[in-house]
Design a protein around this motif. Sequence first.
Motif, mmCIF file in Angstrom:
data_model
loop_
_atom_site.group_PDB
_atom_site.id
_atom_site.type_symbol
_atom_site.label_atom_id
_atom_site.label_comp_id
_atom_site.label_asym_id
_atom_site.label_seq_id
_atom_site.Cartn_x
_atom_site.Cartn_y
_atom_site.Cartn_z
ATOM 1 N N ALA A 1 43.416 57.649 13.752
ATOM 2 C CA ALA A 1 42.193 57.279 14.469
ATOM 3 C C ALA A 1 41.983 58.214 15.646
ATOM 4 C CB ALA A 1 42.275 55.830 14.926
ATOM 5 N N LYS A 2 43.067 58.488 16.343
ATOM 6 C CA LYS A 2 42.961 59.358 17.514
ATOM 7 C C LYS A 2 42.449 60.754 17.104
ATOM 8 C CE LYS A 2 45.750 61.445 21.184
ATOM 9 N NZ LYS A 2 47.111 61.657 21.664
ATOM 10 N N ALA A 3 43.067 61.285 16.061
ATOM 11 C CA ALA A 3 42.705 62.641 15.646
ATOM 12 C C ALA A 3 41.258 62.705 15.186
ATOM 13 C CB ALA A 3 43.635 63.104 14.532
ATOM 14 N N VAL B 1 50.569 64.241 17.161
ATOM 15 C CA VAL B 1 49.211 63.869 17.601
ATOM 16 C C VAL B 1 49.285 62.732 18.613
ATOM 17 C CG1 VAL B 1 47.061 62.793 16.845
ATOM 18 C CG2 VAL B 1 47.998 64.745 15.588
ATOM 19 N N ASN B 2 50.134 61.757 18.313
ATOM 20 C CA ASN B 2 50.238 60.608 19.213
ATOM 21 C C ASN B 2 50.734 60.993 20.598
ATOM 22 O OD1 ASN B 2 49.308 58.220 18.212
ATOM 23 N ND2 ASN B 2 51.143 57.825 16.974
ATOM 24 N N LYS B 3 51.825 61.750 20.596
ATOM 25 C CA LYS B 3 52.473 61.991 21.882
ATOM 26 C C LYS B 3 52.219 63.387 22.426
ATOM 27 C CE LYS B 3 56.140 58.728 20.749
ATOM 28 N NZ LYS B 3 57.463 58.776 20.143
ATOM 29 N N GLU C 1 47.474 54.915 13.946
ATOM 30 C CA GLU C 1 46.836 55.106 15.250
ATOM 31 C C GLU C 1 46.570 56.588 15.501
ATOM 32 O OE1 GLU C 1 49.369 53.205 18.127
ATOM 33 O OE2 GLU C 1 48.879 51.218 17.326
ATOM 34 N N ALA C 2 47.523 57.399 15.089
ATOM 35 C CA ALA C 2 47.351 58.845 15.267
ATOM 36 C C ALA C 2 46.142 59.331 14.479
ATOM 37 C CB ALA C 2 48.609 59.580 14.812
ATOM 38 N N LYS D 1 38.761 60.604 15.615
ATOM 39 C CA LYS D 1 37.678 60.133 16.482
ATOM 40 C C LYS D 1 37.599 60.861 17.805
ATOM 41 C CE LYS D 1 36.832 55.808 14.344
ATOM 42 N NZ LYS D 1 37.037 54.371 14.303
ATOM 43 N N SER D 2 38.741 61.390 18.263
ATOM 44 C CA SER D 2 38.651 61.980 19.602
ATOM 45 C C SER D 2 39.040 63.456 19.640
ATOM 46 C CB SER D 2 39.537 61.192 20.568
ATOM 47 O OG SER D 2 40.886 61.359 20.212
ATOM 48 N N MET D 3 39.382 64.030 18.461
ATOM 49 C CA MET D 3 39.793 65.433 18.497
ATOM 50 C C MET D 3 39.040 66.222 17.438
ATOM 51 S SD MET D 3 43.904 64.790 18.748
ATOM 52 C CE MET D 3 44.508 66.433 19.097
#
Lengths: 863, 449
Positions: free
Chosen positions: B30-32, B217-219, B27-28, B34-36
């Motif tokens: 994807a977050k990194a 990255v997640n938190k 999940e981290a 796609k959104s960072m």
Amino acid sequence: MADTKASPEAEESQASPERLKVTIDGVTTEVEPGTLLIEAALKAGKYIPHFCWHPRMKPVAKCRMCLVEVEDQRGLPPACTTPCSNEMVVHTDTPIVQQVQESVLELLLANHPLDCPVCDRGGECPLQDQTMAYGPGESRFVEEKRHYEKPIALSELVLLDRERCILCDRCTRFADEVAGDPLIAFVERGNRTHVLTFPDEPFRSYFSGNTIEACPVGALTAVPYRFKARPWDLEEVESTCAQCAVGCRVKLQSSSSRVLRVLGVDSEEVNQGWLCDKGRFGFEYLHHDDRLTAPMIRIDGELVEASWGEALDAAADGIKRAAKEGPDALGFLGGSRSTTESAYAFSKLARIAGTNNVDAQLGDGLEAAFLVGANPRASIANLDSAAAIVVAGPDLKEELPVLYLRVKQAALKNGVPLIECSPMQTGLSRYAAVSLIHRAGETAQLLSALAGAAQREPTDRPPAGASATDFQRAVEIISEACDKNAVVIAGRTGLATSDGELGASATQLAEAIGGLVLPVAHRANTMGALFAGCAPDLLPGGSRLADGDGGSRAAIEKAWGRAVPSHEGRDASGIVTEAARGNVGALVLMGADLIDDFPDRSLGLEAIGRTGFIVAIDIFMTPTAAAADVVFPAATFGEQSGCVVNIEGRVTRQVAKVAPPGSSQPEWYLLDQLTSRISGKPARWTSHQDVFEEMAAAAPAFAEVTRASIEGAKGTVVRASDTYAPQEIEHPPIATDQYNHRVIAGRKLYGDGQVSGRCTAFRRIDTKAVARLNSRDMSRLGVEDGVAVRLRGARADLEIAVMTDDSVPEGSVSVPFNRIATSSGADEKETGESALHPIRVADLIDSTAAVNEVRIETLESPA
Amino acid sequence: MTEVLLTRISEPEAWRIDRYKELGGYEALAKALKSMTPEEVAEEVKTSEIRGRGGAGFPTGVKWGFLPDVYPRYLVINADEGEPGTFKDRELIEFDPHQLVEGTIIAAYALKVNWSAIYIRGEMVLGAARLENAVRDAYGAGYLGKNILGTEFDLDIVVHRGAGAYICGEETALLSSLEGQRGEPRLKPPFPAVEGLYAKPTIVNNVETISAVPHIVNKGGAWYASLGTEKSRGTKIFSLSGHVNRPGNYEVELGTTFRSLIDDYGLGVRGGNKLKAVIPGGASSVWFVEEDLDTPLDFDAIAAAGSMLGSGAVIVMDETTCAVRAAARLVKFFSHESCGQCTPCREGCAWMYKILTRIEEGAGRSEDLDLLLSVGSGITPALKTEGRMAMSEVLPYTTICVLGPSAVTAMAAPLRLFREEFEEHIRLGACPKAAGTGITTQDRKASRG
Ligand SMILES: Cc1cc2nc3c(=O)[nH]c(=O)nc-3n(C[C@H](O)[C@H](O)[C@H](O)COP(=O)(O)O)c2cc1C
Ligand code: SF4
Ligand code: FES
């Protein structure tokens, strides 16, 4: 004008802002940026002890002996890797630095055997010396030392005692970084680290001996020198190596009138300290029992010893008798193995005897006028910063090994793009940006095409079968290098091709790209001999005999008290060809063997057989000398003093260290005696210096070359009075025959010649000749490695084993010129000839042809 | 216990990609992606103030900032874990390899790296197999290779197995080894961030450091920085071993004390024995004793107490331990593992080992203890001869890397703490600890093998 010249002090103080000021133990010095502390210290007169650092190798900071303290810097930086910075203040003798030095020495000695009394290095050992100067004075190590089998052979020439090794990484770095032969390496780790070769791969490097000299202890020893001497019993002189025309500076060491060791001298201009193994170990022939020791004359078909007077009279009579038949009844060949003084005496004798038929090259070089007069001429050091290097010549690794090192260094370390124009791949191919491999014998065409392309003359297709893409790439490189001191190295590419126009086309290329030319010759003093006038068209000083301008002819005639003959002289090929037709009355051969060291053996044999009177001046009873009527024993390298000239035109001194055997004499001496007998005037010289002075007075080119200027490693560079200006070049077309193979006949470093063959050091090195063929040709012929085939040549057939080698292009065959191809062939039995002379590659070659081709036949009987 | 990196360790088969994803994995990533932006990811890591977990404790965000604007550049994960007493990276790799793979991909994204290597200790056979599977599955899932998760970002990861040399854990030796050269540390400068693998800018990070990245990255970096102490943020895995009742890897918030680690997590010294000493941060750290146990697990606090946190290997020794034998064993390790290029390390370590062995075997001489310290001072000239040793005494050192100085610490720290025991050994010609146990020096010799 004194006032325009700044005083040295003024120069110091107005030092450019880029110079750095460094203070070492209170002494301030200025250095270039990039200078290492250890170098700056040397400059400031401060020695920082060290083991692993070597001025000619990349520093690794492994031994940790050179640690120092630098103000405002943490820790103990190694002086060998720390670059100087401005206002740096360095201390090399603080208590902590001294503690480190003592400790490193104690630790190095902990496992070092105390066999100094039987160690070759004892007495000249950096470990001994630094222990004396910086060591702790006592050993506290009571444990068992490390043990290894001692010594082990790394190769035929080098032994390694791993117990003595201090793991400084010098030999391994040399092999990898300098020689490009990474065949020795550290194995294991920690306290068990040691140097070793790879399985089944000995340290067979042409440069292996340098590791022995670089070793700071006695871990590496030379098979030929081992246990031969104690250093303090050796006397030494500095001299110039006589093995090839690079002219490396050497130290020649002897004891009790025997040469025992040759070491390198670090001459920035020439060899940067390195030697090839042939130069280092190839001196044992000097003391071989086969040396000629007394003059001999032929009586009733037998050569018998004679007095010097008898032999000189006989030689003079024979020459005079032939001279009556006119200039072309005489031929003088040789001089390129002699000192320049002796070569001058030879050239003078020829002219006094009435002929211009004199040649130092034996049909195996290039145009003499090119070799001496190439312009603008490159120095070896020019290679370091060249914008590009074009090598069109022999395999430098085999023929001029230390020049190879310099070219390799330029390419690898300095990033100089290298273009190789060679009929097959060479030692340099690995480092070349482009290898223009092309048909043997057509190198000149290729150079002319490059010259044309550099001047934007369109070429539809590169000549000589070179690849179009490679050619294009080469053109890009030389265009980029235009007017930026590119260097064109030009030499004979092989002995089976005439390379007739090579000098001219190399000059053309250099002109087209605004570059320099470095012509290369093979034998050590070819250049000196040519400068001394040992060429049909040259006078001493390298002025053109035909032109006779610049007053050089007049000066020479004045010095000699004789007119210089004005007929057009013949070169070696011309002389030998005429001799083979029975048209030459007398041949005088000085270090020239027309049977075993001439590209066309059949022609040489014929010439020897049909010449009425032969004088041979040599050091061994060569096949040619054995057929002579008068034989003079000559002194050679290490036994006589004089000067030599290398490929750059650099004049340096060779110095006598030991006495020649028997009654052997320097050649200039006996030539002077002969000249006197022929001219009827008294002999003139009592020392080589007398010869030198006469030569310097006679030849304007030598006016600058004073005895003082040629002392030392740098010597002085001589330039020919007349520079080389090629005529319009025409490349005669060369037909190619699909069924035949073009012969590439280069020399290998180790051959079986008169000299190398008599050095025990090389005895165990395999010098059997094999023919090398491309793998496609091998399969076309259906033969495998090691199988014997028959090469059918213009002159003779040769049976020889073949070997696959894809560095040879399809359609060519590479054969080593200076090795014996042992033949069991039928020809031997038929003619009986080969029983006397083993079959050689030169038997195949027709030196009058532009190229030589052979048909290759398999030997299987059709059953 | 504050488990961040070890949360999945006890989950069955968390090493499988499907399990890992069920447990929130990737999940981290994807977050990194796609959104960072890469810069934003790097900024989070900087904010977290995480310090390198490989031993030196250098702030990771700062190290990443050293990369010059030169490409290609590389990311190399140091999984050569070889320090005696350290076994945290092995567990992370064997039981949660995707956490490392995910961390590597995110770190590579942040650093604009398209090629990364994980250099894994050769002896970690199971770990290498699990890691190779994880990398393969990550390729299969589109987390590696071209256009990861449909973005422009490409990355390849190569798992490279070492050949059994501890020194290859030193980052520059590791790079040489990766290049196919001998595993010898290089001279610094240049540092790897400027001139590393194939002379290109290279970041070398420890497995544990990189495994923390997905969580950061997640938190968020701020969340991570809220854990631990002011100068030592986050959690850290300590490998507790030796004479404790329950050895193992324990992830705790930095700032926890040694006493708590040993008593609360390790359940105290075995058999109720008295504690003799603790090696607080791996074999190269200065030994602690009972009175030091209230020192918090914090880089600076341990340094202030004269030792170092190192890689987090805490080795506990009870009163039955022979200090001479322990020192000899540790020095043997360093001597065996020295790469051999520096004279002081190559010769000095071997010599110290020989002397210690001689003392242990009963052939010690009274001058041997001073000799040991003197040989050690050839590697670390500021080494003192008396009083408790402090880590600062290993500066300056005469070697290229700190392996040599580590051997000095391993010799001098126990010698100076327990000098009387060493002297008694020499006087008796035998081990005083062995008296009455029936163990002879001959047995010792034999057991050394
Ligand atoms: C002798 C020696 C061995 C080392 N071994 C390791 C090791 O096994 N694993 C590791 O991560 N770091 C090891 N290091 C530290 C590395 O050099 C480097 O500092 C570390 O990998 C950087 O990662 P980090 O910043 O994430 O801690 C070692 C250092 C030395 C001097
Ligand atoms: S200190 Fe030891 S391990 Fe480190 S580089 Fe030097 S010899 Fe190698
Ligand atoms: S000379 Fe500098 S470390 Fe060896």
